[in-house]
Design a protein around this motif. Structure first.
Motif, PDB file in Angstrom:
ATOM      1  N   SER A  33       8.886  51.557 -28.075  1.00  0.00           N
ATOM      2  CA  SER A  33       9.655  50.469 -28.847  1.00  0.00           C
ATOM      3  C   SER A  33       8.516  49.522 -29.243  1.00  0.00           C
ATOM      4  O   SER A  33       7.534  49.262 -28.679  1.00  0.00           O
ATOM      5  CB  SER A  33      10.487  49.903 -28.038  1.00  0.00           C
ATOM      6  OG  SER A  33      11.566  50.559 -27.678  1.00  0.00           O
ATOM      7  N   ARG A  34       8.841  49.180 -30.732  1.00  0.00           N
ATOM      8  CA  ARG A  34       7.561  48.194 -31.221  1.00  0.00           C
ATOM      9  C   ARG A  34       8.365  47.294 -32.113  1.00  0.00           C
ATOM     10  O   ARG A  34       9.252  47.429 -32.561  1.00  0.00           O
ATOM     11  CB  ARG A  34       6.836  49.142 -32.217  1.00  0.00           C
ATOM     12  CG  ARG A  34       7.834  50.047 -33.184  1.00  0.00           C
ATOM     13  CD  ARG A  34       7.157  51.328 -33.413  1.00  0.00           C
ATOM     14  NE  ARG A  34       7.967  52.256 -34.092  1.00  0.00           N
ATOM     15  CZ  ARG A  34       8.942  53.152 -33.740  1.00  0.00           C
ATOM     16  NH1 ARG A  34       9.056  53.057 -32.433  1.00  0.00           N
ATOM     17  NH2 ARG A  34       9.729  53.728 -34.628  1.00  0.00           N
ATOM     18  N   THR A  98       3.848  46.700 -28.781  1.00  0.00           N
ATOM     19  CA  THR A  98       4.398  47.824 -28.376  1.00  0.00           C
ATOM     20  C   THR A  98       4.554  47.642 -26.900  1.00  0.00           C
ATOM     21  O   THR A  98       4.056  46.841 -26.308  1.00  0.00           O
ATOM     22  CB  THR A  98       3.668  49.255 -28.270  1.00  0.00           C
ATOM     23  OG1 THR A  98       2.476  49.095 -27.833  1.00  0.00           O
ATOM     24  CG2 THR A  98       3.204  49.613 -29.880  1.00  0.00           C
ATOM     25  N   ALA A  99       6.055  48.272 -26.643  1.00  0.00           N
ATOM     26  CA  ALA A  99       6.503  48.223 -25.161  1.00  0.00           C
ATOM     27  C   ALA A  99       7.497  49.353 -24.938  1.00  0.00           C
ATOM     28  O   ALA A  99       7.807  50.153 -25.841  1.00  0.00           O
ATOM     29  CB  ALA A  99       7.226  46.907 -25.061  1.00  0.00           C
ATOM     30  N   CYS A 102      12.857  47.549 -26.194  1.00  0.00           N
ATOM     31  CA  CYS A 102      13.025  46.270 -26.911  1.00  0.00           C
ATOM     32  C   CYS A 102      13.175  44.932 -26.333  1.00  0.00           C
ATOM     33  O   CYS A 102      14.230  44.526 -26.405  1.00  0.00           O
ATOM     34  CB  CYS A 102      13.917  46.446 -28.260  1.00  0.00           C
ATOM     35  SG  CYS A 102      13.580  47.944 -29.575  1.00  0.00           S
ATOM     36  N   TYR A 103      12.234  44.516 -25.623  1.00  0.00           N
ATOM     37  CA  TYR A 103      12.138  43.054 -25.109  1.00  0.00           C
ATOM     38  C   TYR A 103      12.125  42.145 -26.210  1.00  0.00           C
ATOM     39  O   TYR A 103      11.292  42.403 -27.021  1.00  0.00           O
ATOM     40  CB  TYR A 103      11.023  43.013 -24.135  1.00  0.00           C
ATOM     41  CG  TYR A 103      10.778  43.982 -23.058  1.00  0.00           C
ATOM     42  CD1 TYR A 103      10.069  44.949 -23.035  1.00  0.00           C
ATOM     43  CD2 TYR A 103      11.783  44.000 -21.925  1.00  0.00           C
ATOM     44  CE1 TYR A 103       9.918  45.758 -21.780  1.00  0.00           C
ATOM     45  CE2 TYR A 103      11.652  44.900 -20.916  1.00  0.00           C
ATOM     46  CZ  TYR A 103      10.787  45.759 -20.961  1.00  0.00           C
ATOM     47  OH  TYR A 103      10.653  46.833 -19.979  1.00  0.00           O
ATOM     48  N   ARG A 104      12.752  41.197 -26.170  1.00  0.00           N
ATOM     49  CA  ARG A 104      12.927  40.009 -26.719  1.00  0.00           C
ATOM     50  C   ARG A 104      11.862  38.867 -26.265  1.00  0.00           C
ATOM     51  O   ARG A 104      11.471  38.119 -27.234  1.00  0.00           O
ATOM     52  CB  ARG A 104      14.363  39.290 -27.003  1.00  0.00           C
ATOM     53  CG  ARG A 104      15.060  40.277 -27.630  1.00  0.00           C
ATOM     54  CD  ARG A 104      16.472  39.832 -28.245  1.00  0.00           C
ATOM     55  NE  ARG A 104      17.343  40.835 -28.775  1.00  0.00           N
ATOM     56  CZ  ARG A 104      18.392  40.546 -29.530  1.00  0.00           C
ATOM     57  NH1 ARG A 104      18.687  39.438 -30.099  1.00  0.00           N
ATOM     58  NH2 ARG A 104      18.880  41.793 -30.387  1.00  0.00           N
ATOM     59  N   TYR A 109       5.061  43.176 -23.360  1.00  0.00           N
ATOM     60  CA  TYR A 109       4.625  43.962 -24.197  1.00  0.00           C
ATOM     61  C   TYR A 109       3.166  44.304 -24.094  1.00  0.00           C
ATOM     62  O   TYR A 109       2.277  43.494 -23.411  1.00  0.00           O
ATOM     63  CB  TYR A 109       4.674  43.361 -25.663  1.00  0.00           C
ATOM     64  CG  TYR A 109       6.078  43.392 -26.398  1.00  0.00           C
ATOM     65  CD1 TYR A 109       6.911  42.653 -25.882  1.00  0.00           C
ATOM     66  CD2 TYR A 109       6.130  44.369 -27.465  1.00  0.00           C
ATOM     67  CE1 TYR A 109       8.130  42.609 -26.422  1.00  0.00           C
ATOM     68  CE2 TYR A 109       7.444  44.685 -28.124  1.00  0.00           C
ATOM     69  CZ  TYR A 109       8.731  43.761 -27.410  1.00  0.00           C
ATOM     70  OH  TYR A 109       9.777  43.830 -27.900  1.00  0.00           O
ATOM     71  N   ASP A 110       2.770  45.672 -24.346  1.00  0.00           N
ATOM     72  CA  ASP A 110       1.373  46.130 -23.613  1.00  0.00           C
ATOM     73  C   ASP A 110       0.272  46.085 -24.590  1.00  0.00           C
ATOM     74  O   ASP A 110      -0.741  45.762 -24.209  1.00  0.00           O
ATOM     75  CB  ASP A 110       1.752  47.703 -23.211  1.00  0.00           C
ATOM     76  CG  ASP A 110       2.789  47.670 -22.358  1.00  0.00           C
ATOM     77  OD1 ASP A 110       3.724  48.918 -22.580  1.00  0.00           O
ATOM     78  OD2 ASP A 110       2.841  47.226 -21.088  1.00  0.00           O
TER      79      ASP A 110
END
Length: 122
Positions: A33-34, A98-99, A102-104, A109-110
């Protein structure tokens, strides 16, 4: 080594459009997810949009819904943020990240790019 490189930031007038790019190396963007974030001076980093893995699923913050779209070119391992009807309040440094999902929030995020400046002013 994973690297995300944003480009496309510019000075534009209100109402104009702009497309940002985020080219990845060291990972395959479609596997993750990006998201796109932005940060204006003196403000917290704001989540804007996310594309989930290799699906067509996308999510947008209310502040940009209907004006911004997110897309990817898997062959180029690049994601894009198409921004339409830009407003002065869109002025910020824009980041891709990117993670796994889909975190808000930005904390999960990595990998992050270095950011690209977008200025909307007449």
């Amino acid at each position: 080594q994973v690297q995300l490189v944003e480009s496309g930031g510019d000075l534009v007038q209100p109402g104009e459009s702009l497309t940002l790019s985020c080219e990845a190396s060291g990972l395959t963007l479609s596997w993750f997810s990006r998201s796109w974030f932005r940060q204006a001076p003196g403000k917290e980093r704001e989540w804007l949009a996310c594309a989930r893995g290799s699906s067509d699923h996308t999510e947008f913050a209310d502040s940009v819904k209907g004006r911004f779209t997110i897309s990817s070119d898997n062959a180029k391992n690049t994601m894009y943020l198409q921004m339409n009807n830009l407003k002065p309040e869109d002025t910020a440094v824009y980041f891709c990240a990117t993670a796994s999902v889909c975190y808000r929030g930005s904390g999960m995020y990595d990998h992050w790019g270095q950011g690209t400046q977008v200025t909307v002013s007449s």
